[in-house]
Write an enzyme that holds these catalytic residues in place. Structure first.
Site, PDB file in Angstrom:
ATOM      1  N   GLU A 147      21.031  17.964 -13.584  1.00 35.27           N
ATOM      2  CA  GLU A 147      21.648  16.859 -13.471  1.00 35.27           C
ATOM      3  C   GLU A 147      21.965  17.063 -11.586  1.00 35.27           C
ATOM      4  O   GLU A 147      22.850  17.476 -11.321  1.00 35.27           O
ATOM      5  CB  GLU A 147      22.074  16.324 -14.208  1.00 35.27           C
ATOM      6  CG  GLU A 147      23.075  15.090 -14.025  1.00 35.27           C
ATOM      7  CD  GLU A 147      24.268  14.853 -13.930  1.00 35.27           C
ATOM      8  OE1 GLU A 147      24.703  15.818 -15.367  1.00 35.27           O
ATOM      9  OE2 GLU A 147      25.120  14.238 -13.752  1.00 35.27           O
ATOM     10  N   ASP A 165      27.106  17.441 -16.644  1.00 37.61           N
ATOM     11  CA  ASP A 165      28.446  16.963 -16.258  1.00 37.61           C
ATOM     12  C   ASP A 165      29.196  16.592 -17.502  1.00 37.61           C
ATOM     13  O   ASP A 165      28.797  15.610 -18.522  1.00 37.61           O
ATOM     14  CB  ASP A 165      28.839  15.780 -15.176  1.00 37.61           C
ATOM     15  CG  ASP A 165      28.368  16.813 -13.800  1.00 37.61           C
ATOM     16  OD1 ASP A 165      28.951  18.299 -13.969  1.00 37.61           O
ATOM     17  OD2 ASP A 165      27.824  16.389 -12.915  1.00 37.61           O
ATOM     18  N   ASP A 206      30.658  14.201 -18.041  1.00 40.97           N
ATOM     19  CA  ASP A 206      30.897  12.305 -17.617  1.00 40.97           C
ATOM     20  C   ASP A 206      30.345  11.736 -17.936  1.00 40.97           C
ATOM     21  O   ASP A 206      29.393  12.418 -19.030  1.00 40.97           O
ATOM     22  CB  ASP A 206      31.376  12.595 -16.471  1.00 40.97           C
ATOM     23  CG  ASP A 206      30.208  12.539 -15.801  1.00 40.97           C
ATOM     24  OD1 ASP A 206      29.395  12.707 -16.392  1.00 40.97           O
ATOM     25  OD2 ASP A 206      30.301  12.015 -14.255  1.00 40.97           O
TER      26      ASP A 206
END
Ligand code: 0RA
Length: 645
Positions: A430, A503, A505
């Site tokens: 990503e 990630d 998150d």
């Protein structure tokens, strides 16, 4: 039901025809045909049960390969048949199509292969023995290849009633004489499941095994059996039962249905007069129509909880996903259609079942609101996935991805040099900066990188089908090489490891969820065969002089501080603890060392169940400020195989 006597038994034709062309009467003379003989006799006994006169049927495979079927019904009539001047039982055993005359108000199994009758069994047996218990005595007679060898004779007294038929299939007729216990067991179990309260005992004298089939709850038990231990969406199956006389014909319908908690495969069994209808027909149609219409209108009424308008409307196909149902109906003189006569044609049954299901289901939904919501919710997820799959297929067709001759790989793919899929890996990364460092840090021989733009993939509030219609996903499909369902072909897989690296998150969590949902729907085999992995970038770097350690979680960080560095995690003196913020922040060397080096990295293999969960999470994530990826992965990590590769 009308009273029977010898005169109500009609006579049609002789048995020579049966021996000449056995296939016409029992389908074939192979294993299947052989077993039809058993079904034929058992079904006659089941008719006695349906008429309310038989509670136990005993089926025995004899040590010498014969079959014995005994029931405690009324017993085949033994008095002299007026026209034939023979005992009625002899007429039943020697004349084709002779049987109890069932009037229009009644239904009957009407025999295994659509009512050929026990005389067919007699015709195709080298020996048949019949023992009728009736009128205070056991009356016995014997046949050879359908011809009487011993006249009917009262052999002993009894207070009981019932019929026993013992037969040995004729080796001149059959290719094999070997009865298969499992085939018989399965059929008897099914018969017991469809006839609540009926007890069927099975014994195989060849190996001494015995078994009893008896189900008190009928079709609900049947559905439980079909679930085979898989979790059900409903706490107990929804059951519909109704008996009514329509235009002078006795009609009955018994239905039990539930859905798989997870999973999409559909299992629907339908029957007419206990005869399986593998191709469905009127009864199944009535059931589906009522189910779809009732659940749709109820769902819409439910405070618009399930917004059922436009493309989100639940269709019969959506409701079929994960459905486990048994539909058993009874009616006099059913009409069968199709090449193999496996479909019920009688339109009256459609209307009858539809009305029954509509009425019972509407009432059930009022009393079981939360269960009803679960059903509609599941179907809506299916509806969305169906639309997404269609969008993706349209897209890939348009771009010619499925055309193997136009092998153009996406420009953004940094491919590996190996052409051997077995040792090739695809990292789906990503973000552009993480894409950049992973391209530099990778093992170029074996690791390919496909960067996906996070921005494009910002799935919040987006519909799955829109996300799938984007360029990035098209690139992904091209890079993997297999195409998507239903054209998916694993032999074109370009990398045996497809690794999602994103990630820790919220955005990363969304993208992972989206990609797993995508794989689950459009490349399920990829998951099933274990080709999909999650990379595990560490959350912390712990460093003292030349000693460097990485930790995936807070807990692991504290453990390492205690065990490796021998310091108090609350005051880690001399140890530098730094938190990685994202993949993009790591330099190529760090990324290699922590996340990509096959020697040291941790990969989580994603199973099909994890992806199924992701799909559900995907629904939750839509328009929700969602849970963070780490929580999600932690939850899923329990289920995913934690493997070091
Ligand atoms: C004809 C008439 C009646 C019963 C049967 C046949 C019958 C056939 C089979 C075959 C296996 N088990 C069976 N049990 C009964 C009705 C008899 C009456 O009215 O009493």
């Amino acid at each position: 039901m009308a009273e029977y006597s010898a005169k109500s038994i009609s006579v049609l034709e002789g048995l020579e025809a049966v021996r000449k062309r056995p296939g016409m009467y029992i389908g074939s003379t192979d294993r299947r045909g052989l077993h039809h003989l058993v079904w034929e006799v058992v079904d006659n006994a089941v008719d006695e049960h349906l008429a309310g006169h038989c509670r136990v049927i005993t089926v025995t495979v004899l040590a010498d390969g014969g079959i014995e079927v005994a029931d405690d019904g009324r017993g085949i009539p033994v008095e002299t048949h007026e026209k034939e001047k023979k005992p009625a039982v002899e007429v039943v055993l020697t004349k084709l199509h002779a049987g109890g005359k069932f009037d229009q108000q009644a239904y009957a199994v009407s025999g295994g292969l659509h009512g050929v009758g026990v005389s067919v069994v007699n015709a195709l047996a080298i020996k048949t023995q019949v023992e009728v218990s009736r009128d205070g005595a056991v009356h016995a007679m014997q046949f050879k290849q359908g011809k009487r060898t011993k006249k009917l004779e009262a052999v002993k007294t009894t207070k009981k009633t019932g019929t026993l038929v013992r037969f040995w299939p004729d080796p001149e007729i059959f290719d094999t004489l070997d009865f298969d216990a499992d085939t018989i067991r399965t059929r008897l179990k099914e018969t017991a499941l469809l006839n609540p309260g009926l007890r069927i005992d099975f014994a195989d004298r060849r190996d001494g095994s015995t078994e009893t089939f008896r189900y008190a709850h009928g079709l609900a038990d049947f559905v439980d059996d079909l679930l085979g231990g898989r979790g059900a969406l409903l706490s107990k199956p929804l059951v519909v039962t109704r008996e009514e006389t329509v235009d002078g014909r006795a009609m009955a319908c018994d239905i039990a249905v539930t859905w798989l908690e997870k999973g999409h495969s559909e299992t629907t069994r339908s029957y007419v007069n206990i005869i399986r209808t593998p191709d469905g027909g009127a009864h199944e149609e009535g059931f589906r129509t009522a189910l779809t219409r009732t659940l749709n209108s109820w769902g819409q009424d439910q405070a618009r909880l399930f917004v059922a308008k436009g493309p989100d409307k639940v269709t019969g196909d959506d409701l079929k996903e994960g459905m486990v149902a048994v539909v058993s109906v009874k009616m006099p003189d059913p009409q069968f259609e199709g090449q193999t006569k496996g479909r019920l044609g009688s339109a009256v049954m459609r209307t009858f079942v539809e009305k029954a299901v509509r009425e019972v289901l509407s009432e059930w939904l009022e009393a079981n609101t939360s269960e009803g919501r679960k059903i509609v919710q599941k179907a809506l997820v299916a509806a969305q996935a169906r639309q997404a799959a269609k969008a993706a297929r349209d897209l890939t067709r348009r771009k010619g991805i499925l055309d193997s001759t136009s092998a153009g790989l996406p420009g953004k793919l940094a491919d590996c040099s190996s052409r051997n899929p077995e040792d090739s890996e695809l990292y789906i990364v990503e973000g552009d900066s993480a894409g950049g460092s992973s391209k530099q840090g990778r093992d170029r021989d074996r690791q390919a990188i496909l960067p996906l733009r996070g921005k494009v993939l910002n799935v919040e509030k987006a519909q799955l089908r829109k996300v799938l219609a984007n360029e990035e996903i098209a690139n992904l499909i091209k890079a993997i090489g297999t195409g998507v369902e239903p054209e998916f072909d694993i032999t074109n897989l370009r990398y045996h490891k497809v690794i999602l690296m994103s990630d820790a998150d919220v955005d990363g969590g969304h993208i992972t969820t989206l990609l797993l949902t995508f794989f689950y729907r459009l490349m399920p085999d990829l998951l099933d065969k274990g080709h999909v992995f999650l990379a595990q970038p560490p959350l912390y770097e712990l460093r003292r002089k030349t000693t460097i350690e990485y930790a995936m979680t807070d807990k692991e960080r504290d453990q390492i501080l205690r065990k490796v560095f021998k310091v108090d995690p609350k005051a880690p003196k001399g140890v530098e603890v730094s938190r990685f913020k994202g993949l993009g922040e790591m330099n190529p060397e760090e990324l290699w060392r922590t996340t990509m080096d096959p020697q040291t990295r941790t990969l989580l293999r994603v199973g099909i169940e994890d992806a199924a969960r992701a799909e559900r999470t995907f629904g939750l994530l839509m328009g929700n400020s969602a849970a963070d990826r780490r929580t999600w992965i932690e939850e899923n990590a329990e289920y995913a195989d934690n493997i070091d590769v």
